[in-house]
Design a protein around this motif. Structure first.
Motif, PDB file in Angstrom:
ATOM      1  N   ALA A 108      35.410  49.857   4.463  1.00 18.85           N
ATOM      2  CA  ALA A 108      36.321  49.182   3.527  1.00 18.85           C
ATOM      3  C   ALA A 108      37.774  49.384   3.937  1.00 18.85           C
ATOM      4  N   GLU A 109      38.116  50.597   4.373  1.00 20.59           N
ATOM      5  CA  GLU A 109      39.486  50.861   4.815  1.00 20.59           C
ATOM      6  C   GLU A 109      39.808  50.090   6.095  1.00 20.59           C
ATOM      7  N   VAL A 110      38.859  50.015   7.008  1.00 20.81           N
ATOM      8  CA  VAL A 110      39.081  49.277   8.256  1.00 20.81           C
ATOM      9  C   VAL A 110      39.304  47.798   7.967  1.00 20.81           C
ATOM     10  N   THR A 111      38.557  47.239   7.016  1.00 22.29           N
ATOM     11  CA  THR A 111      38.758  45.824   6.683  1.00 22.29           C
ATOM     12  C   THR A 111      40.148  45.602   6.099  1.00 22.29           C
ATOM     13  N   ARG A 112      40.623  46.527   5.278  1.00 20.88           N
ATOM     14  CA  ARG A 112      41.976  46.400   4.709  1.00 20.88           C
ATOM     15  C   ARG A 112      43.041  46.542   5.796  1.00 20.88           C
ATOM     16  N   ILE A 113      42.868  47.506   6.686  1.00 19.57           N
ATOM     17  CA  ILE A 113      43.853  47.768   7.731  1.00 19.57           C
ATOM     18  C   ILE A 113      43.959  46.585   8.693  1.00 19.57           C
ATOM     19  N   THR A 114      42.807  46.048   9.092  1.00 22.89           N
ATOM     20  CA  THR A 114      42.788  45.030  10.142  1.00 22.89           C
ATOM     21  C   THR A 114      42.796  43.602   9.621  1.00 22.89           C
ATOM     22  N   GLY A 115      42.410  43.417   8.361  1.00 27.92           N
ATOM     23  CA  GLY A 115      42.279  42.066   7.830  1.00 27.92           C
ATOM     24  C   GLY A 115      40.999  41.391   8.269  1.00 27.92           C
ATOM     25  N   SER A 116      40.112  42.126   8.918  1.00 29.78           N
ATOM     26  CA  SER A 116      38.818  41.607   9.362  1.00 29.78           C
ATOM     27  C   SER A 116      37.792  41.757   8.247  1.00 29.78           C
ATOM     28  N   LEU A 136      33.092  48.564  19.096  1.00 31.05           N
ATOM     29  CA  LEU A 136      33.740  49.477  18.153  1.00 31.05           C
ATOM     30  C   LEU A 136      32.755  50.590  17.860  1.00 31.05           C
ATOM     31  N   THR A 137      33.181  51.826  18.071  1.00 30.89           N
ATOM     32  CA  THR A 137      32.306  52.981  17.867  1.00 30.89           C
ATOM     33  C   THR A 137      32.368  53.439  16.419  1.00 30.89           C
ATOM     34  N   ALA A 138      31.202  53.682  15.845  1.00 34.99           N
ATOM     35  CA  ALA A 138      31.114  54.169  14.466  1.00 34.99           C
ATOM     36  C   ALA A 138      30.298  55.455  14.439  1.00 34.99           C
ATOM     37  N   ILE A 140      34.741  55.168  10.983  1.00 34.00           N
ATOM     38  CA  ILE A 140      35.369  54.795  12.241  1.00 34.00           C
ATOM     39  C   ILE A 140      36.484  55.809  12.491  1.00 34.00           C
ATOM     40  N   LEU A 141      36.406  56.525  13.606  1.00 32.81           N
ATOM     41  CA  LEU A 141      37.457  57.483  13.921  1.00 32.81           C
ATOM     42  C   LEU A 141      38.745  56.739  14.245  1.00 32.81           C
ATOM     43  N   ALA A 142      39.866  57.314  13.878  1.00 34.95           N
ATOM     44  CA  ALA A 142      41.171  56.673  14.072  1.00 34.95           C
ATOM     45  C   ALA A 142      41.399  56.310  15.533  1.00 34.95           C
ATOM     46  N   ASP A 143      41.035  57.206  16.453  1.00 33.90           N
ATOM     47  CA  ASP A 143      41.211  56.920  17.884  1.00 33.90           C
ATOM     48  C   ASP A 143      40.353  55.739  18.326  1.00 33.90           C
ATOM     49  N   ASP A 144      39.120  55.655  17.802  1.00 29.28           N
ATOM     50  CA  ASP A 144      38.234  54.541  18.154  1.00 29.28           C
ATOM     51  C   ASP A 144      38.766  53.227  17.595  1.00 29.28           C
ATOM     52  N   LEU A 145      39.346  53.262  16.409  1.00 25.64           N
ATOM     53  CA  LEU A 145      39.933  52.056  15.827  1.00 25.64           C
ATOM     54  C   LEU A 145      41.112  51.587  16.671  1.00 25.64           C
ATOM     55  N   ARG A 146      41.992  52.517  17.069  1.00 27.18           N
ATOM     56  CA  ARG A 146      43.130  52.163  17.917  1.00 27.18           C
ATOM     57  C   ARG A 146      42.674  51.582  19.252  1.00 27.18           C
ATOM     58  N   TRP A 185      39.845  50.043  19.927  1.00 33.14           N
ATOM     59  CA  TRP A 185      39.284  48.709  19.682  1.00 33.14           C
ATOM     60  C   TRP A 185      40.395  47.684  19.470  1.00 33.14           C
ATOM     61  N   LEU A 186      41.368  48.026  18.644  1.00 32.95           N
ATOM     62  CA  LEU A 186      42.475  47.096  18.399  1.00 32.95           C
ATOM     63  C   LEU A 186      43.234  46.797  19.689  1.00 32.95           C
ATOM     64  N   ASN A 187      43.459  47.811  20.506  1.00 32.40           N
ATOM     65  CA  ASN A 187      44.171  47.612  21.769  1.00 32.40           C
ATOM     66  C   ASN A 187      43.361  46.794  22.768  1.00 32.40           C
ATOM     67  N   SER A 188      42.048  46.765  22.617  1.00 25.10           N
ATOM     68  CA  SER A 188      41.196  46.013  23.543  1.00 25.10           C
ATOM     69  C   SER A 188      41.102  44.532  23.190  1.00 25.10           C
ATOM     70  N   LEU A 189      41.580  44.148  22.025  1.00 27.07           N
ATOM     71  CA  LEU A 189      41.516  42.741  21.617  1.00 27.07           C
ATOM     72  C   LEU A 189      42.450  41.925  22.498  1.00 27.07           C
ATOM     73  N   PRO A 190      42.062  40.691  22.810  1.00 30.60           N
ATOM     74  CA  PRO A 190      42.901  39.874  23.690  1.00 30.60           C
ATOM     75  C   PRO A 190      44.220  39.492  23.022  1.00 30.60           C
ATOM     76  N   ALA A 191      45.251  39.394  23.845  1.00 33.27           N
ATOM     77  CA  ALA A 191      46.556  38.971  23.365  1.00 33.27           C
ATOM     78  C   ALA A 191      46.574  37.450  23.244  1.00 33.27           C
TER      79      ALA A 191
END
Length: 63
Positions: free
Chosen positions: A10-18, A32-34, A43-49, A51-57
């Motif tokens: 739930a927190e990840v959905t709020r943070i990312t808008g996904s 994404l590692t869970a 979802i560990l904070a480092d894993d979330l970062r 994953w977000l950094n791996s998304l295409p620009a």
């Protein structure tokens, strides 16, 4: 993001808008590692970062 070490789905959905569906699809695709803690999926904070950094620009076109 704040200084938390792990986030619930739930927190990840709020943070990312996904959506929850998108987050679980990314976990299933192993992009994404869970972690599980009892019934809770975290979802560990480092894993979330990572994953977000791996998304295409977005590529913009010059006008």
């Amino acid at each position: 993001m704040n200084s938390k070490h792990a986030y619930t789905i739930a927190e990840v959905t709020r943070i990312t808008g996904s959506s929850r569906t998108t987050i679980y699809a990314e976990i299933a695709a192993q992009r994404l590692t869970a972690k599980k803690l009892g019934r809770r999926t975290l979802i560990l904070a480092d894993d979330l970062r990572t994953w977000l950094n791996s998304l295409p620009a977005i590529k913009t076109q010059a006008a």
